[in-house]
Enzyme design. Structure first.
Site, PDB file in Angstrom:
ATOM      1  CB  SER A  50      -0.917   0.009   1.223  1.00 62.45           C
ATOM      2  OG  SER A  50      -1.585   1.249   1.324  1.00 62.45           O
ATOM      3  CB  CYS A  51       0.554   4.451  -1.877  1.00 61.41           C
ATOM      4  SG  CYS A  51      -1.216   4.814  -1.765  1.00 61.41           S
ATOM      5  CB  SER A  52      -1.830   4.260   3.016  1.00 62.10           C
ATOM      6  OG  SER A  52      -2.590   5.026   2.119  1.00 62.10           O
ATOM      7  CB  SER A  53       2.667   0.752   3.891  1.00 58.04           C
ATOM      8  OG  SER A  53       3.523   0.126   4.807  1.00 58.04           O
TER       9      SER A  53
END
Length: 498
Positions: free
Chosen positions: A278-281
């Site tokens: 995820s790019c949100s990790s």
């Protein structure tokens, strides 16, 4: 004579075979990208016209049936599992269990959001302003999707597109086409099952090329791009309205007042989900000095392993190969990291790897996005210093996307939000699960996060259905609203004169 006839026969056969081969070549010659895309877009427009007739008869309920059909095509347990398995098999990244959760959780949350809103006909009336608003389709949507979510993202975008009355064409990367195709096939089958045209959802044929993807962008009515920054830039230069996203690189503060065990559990769950695809990790954590040792201890208790100095250098040397992230560790299990980085025996059984860093920028690659189970750790003097480090990390990479903080001090949380150039600041949350919408926060569920002008994006929000409709305003007259000059200019005149 028999030899002569045989020779002629062989010659005639060869000529006939050559002629047949040439004819076959002409008949089977690949159509140029423009023609391929034109045919797909034409089918989409025909399907959209039929869909419009269905909406005219069935109203919002018919749209919501279509959206629910798409959701069920991936949410259905056996489908969620099968699509997760093929995604991992084809792309070689992430893990099946996480992708099953993603296929179901994101879809369920998005469906919840979509079924609660009206997206056709009159969607808002403001009598006091004399305004009535109608929602109308934008047209054929080009949905550029990434290899990290080859099933969930196509379905997520298709649901939003059809919620607005549109048709959609999915353009996955070549490496993920074989994983995205089954998801598209499932959506098409489910649409047919409820009596709607399958061509409301299509996929570019294999092999997907940059030329066909670019053609799709230029021939569509709206481009929604999630994926490489090269594709995002192309989307914005396609000449069509575009919704492109930015790079993630989320830094998260562990403040002095944080519940350290709670923060550690959430960071671990978020960082390890789908092996950090995820790019949100969380890519970096910034821990204030007062709780640094205790916070590291808490992270170790949930499976974090702190690399030694020598191991840290090997991580830097091997996480990137010729300036590119090493595919042997991108979104791979901890065992792959242990092997590639030659981590010591103490790393056995870890869930993620931590590496300390002090610098930020190109010369310090650990300060950037890593798409792996490597978590960079910074030590800050205090909250002000932590905020400074977060700003520098984002200025280097990820500005506009997101950051977070674990704290009990709301003043610190509000200050971070006030001073950070990001669209989302998450408070006491697992970043991966909260950033794209959650059941315990009010952000819209999505797999596509806009980063605003900070990253050259046209929207600063989570992708949502409102971005897939045009709005017609009926404007009636109202009692004149014209204040006296003194009301508007009085303060200015008093301070500066006329």
């Amino acid at each position: 004579m028999r030899h002569h006839v045989s020779f002629l026969t062989r010659k005639m056969q060869a000529n006939m075979a050559e002629s047949a081969h040439r004819l076959t070549e002409r008949l089977q010659a690949p159509m140029p990208p423009h023609a391929v895309v034109a045919m797909i877009v034409a089918r989409a427009r025909v399907a959209m016209a039929t869909y419009g007739e269905e909406i005219a008869k069935g109203g919002q309920a018919r749209i919501d049936e279509a959206v629910t059909a798409l959701a069920w095509s991936i949410y259905k347990p056996e489908n969620a599992k099968a699509l997760a398995e093929v995604a991992v098999e084809v792309t070689g990244i992430g893990n099946v269990d996480s992708k099953i959760i993603k296929n179901q959780r994101k879809t369920f949350g998005t469906l919840r959001d979509l079924l609660r809103v009206k997206s056709t006909g009159v969607i808002e009336e403001l009598p006091e302003k004399g305004i009535v608003k109608w929602a109308k389709p934008v047209g054929v949507v080009a949905a550029i999707t990434p290899s990290t979510n080859p099933s969930a993202t196509p379905v997520n975008k298709a649901m939003m597109a059809l919620k607005g009355g549109n048709a959609v064409v999915i353009a996955p990367p070549p490496s993920a086409w074989a994983a995205s195709k089954p998801a598209v096939d499932g959506m098409r089958a489910e649409l047919e099952r409820i009596g709607l045209p399958a061509d409301l959802v299509q996929i570019l044929p294999a092999p997907v090329t940059r030329e066909t993807t670019n053609e799709l962008m230029s021939q569509s009515d709206l481009v929604v791009c999630t994926g490489s920054q090269k594709n995002v830039k192309q989307a914005y230069s396609s000449g069509k309205p575009a919704l492109g996203v930015g790079l993630g690189n989320a830094p998260v503060i562990i403040d002095a007042s944080a519940d350290l065990d709670d923060a550690a559990r959430k960071i671990m769950a978020s960082k390890t989900f789908d092996y950090a695809t995820s790019c949100s990790s969380e890519n970096s954590i910034v821990i204030v000095d007062a709780v640094y040792d205790d916070a590291i201890a808490a992270l170790k208790r949930v499976g974090g392993y702190m690399a030694t100095g020598a191991e840290r250098q090997r991580i830097i040397d091997r996480l990137w190969v010729d300036g590119q992230l090493n595919r042997r560790v991108i979104a791979q299990a901890p065992e792959a990291l242990i092997e590639v980085f030659e981590l010591g025996q103490d790393a056995a059984g870890c869930t993620f790897v931590m590496a300390e860093e002090t610098g930020i920028g190109k010369a310090y690659p650990l300060s950037g996005e890593k798409l792996s189970l490597v978590l960079t750790v910074y030590r800050a003097r205090d909250f002000a210093d932590a905020k400074r480090l977060v700003k520098q990390i984002l200025d280097y990479q990820g500005r506009g996307h997101s950051c977070g903080i674990h704290t009990k001090d709301m003043d610190h949380a509000r200050e971070l939000a006030r001073d950070s150039d990001v669209v989302r600041v998450l408070l006491n949350q697992a970043h991966t699960f909260g950033n794209g919408g959650g059941f315990d926060n009010a952000l819209p569920f999505t797999l596509t996060m806009g980063c605003g002008s900070w990253q050259g994006n046209s929207f600063s929000d989570n992708l949502n259905w409102r971005l897939f409709v045009n709005i017609t305003h009926l404007v009636a007259t109202i009692p004149e609203d014209r204040p006296p000059e003194e009301e508007l200019f009085g303060a200015y005149w008093a301070k500066f004169g006329k």
